[in-house]
Design a protein around this motif. Structure first.
Motif, PDB file in Angstrom:
ATOM      1  N   ALA A   1       0.831  -1.209   0.000  1.00 47.47           N
ATOM      2  CA  ALA A   1       0.000   0.000   0.000  1.00 47.47           C
ATOM      3  C   ALA A   1       0.862   1.254   0.000  1.00 47.47           C
ATOM      4  N   ALA A   2       1.944   1.253   0.755  1.00 43.63           N
ATOM      5  CA  ALA A   2       2.843   2.407   0.798  1.00 43.63           C
ATOM      6  C   ALA A   2       3.505   2.641  -0.554  1.00 43.63           C
ATOM      7  N   ILE A   3       3.962   1.584  -1.186  1.00 41.42           N
ATOM      8  CA  ILE A   3       4.604   1.707  -2.494  1.00 41.42           C
ATOM      9  C   ILE A   3       3.602   2.207  -3.532  1.00 41.42           C
ATOM     10  N   THR A   4       2.378   1.703  -3.489  1.00 39.61           N
ATOM     11  CA  THR A   4       1.337   2.149  -4.412  1.00 39.61           C
ATOM     12  C   THR A   4       1.041   3.635  -4.221  1.00 39.61           C
ATOM     13  N   ALA A   5       0.958   4.072  -2.977  1.00 39.72           N
ATOM     14  CA  ALA A   5       0.692   5.491  -2.695  1.00 39.72           C
ATOM     15  C   ALA A   5       1.822   6.370  -3.201  1.00 39.72           C
ATOM     16  N   LEU A   6       3.050   5.968  -2.964  1.00 40.09           N
ATOM     17  CA  LEU A   6       4.192   6.754  -3.429  1.00 40.09           C
ATOM     18  C   LEU A   6       4.247   6.798  -4.953  1.00 40.09           C
ATOM     19  N   ASP A   7       3.930   5.685  -5.603  1.00 37.49           N
ATOM     20  CA  ASP A   7       3.926   5.642  -7.057  1.00 37.49           C
ATOM     21  C   ASP A   7       2.847   6.566  -7.611  1.00 37.49           C
TER      22      ASP A   7
END
Length: 50
Positions: free
Chosen positions: A16-22
């Motif tokens: 979820a964190a990686i998706t948000a940053l992307d």
């Protein structure tokens, strides 16, 4: 995380964190660099018809 004694990453949280940053990175590419707005300026791409 280390200070709390955690040793393993929780995969769903990490994903979820990686998706948000992307998503933030992609939005930053699409938005104009300047955030100032001049209400008296013509719309982008408008031509003077005089």
């Amino acid at each position: 995380m280390v200070e709390r004694g955690e040793k393993e990453l929780h995969a769903p949280t990490l994903a979820a964190a990686i998706t948000a940053l992307d998503g933030e990175r992609r939005i930053a590419r699409l938005l104009p660099r300047s955030t100032s707005h001049n209400p008296d300026a013509p719309p982008a791409g408008a031509h003077d018809e005089t």
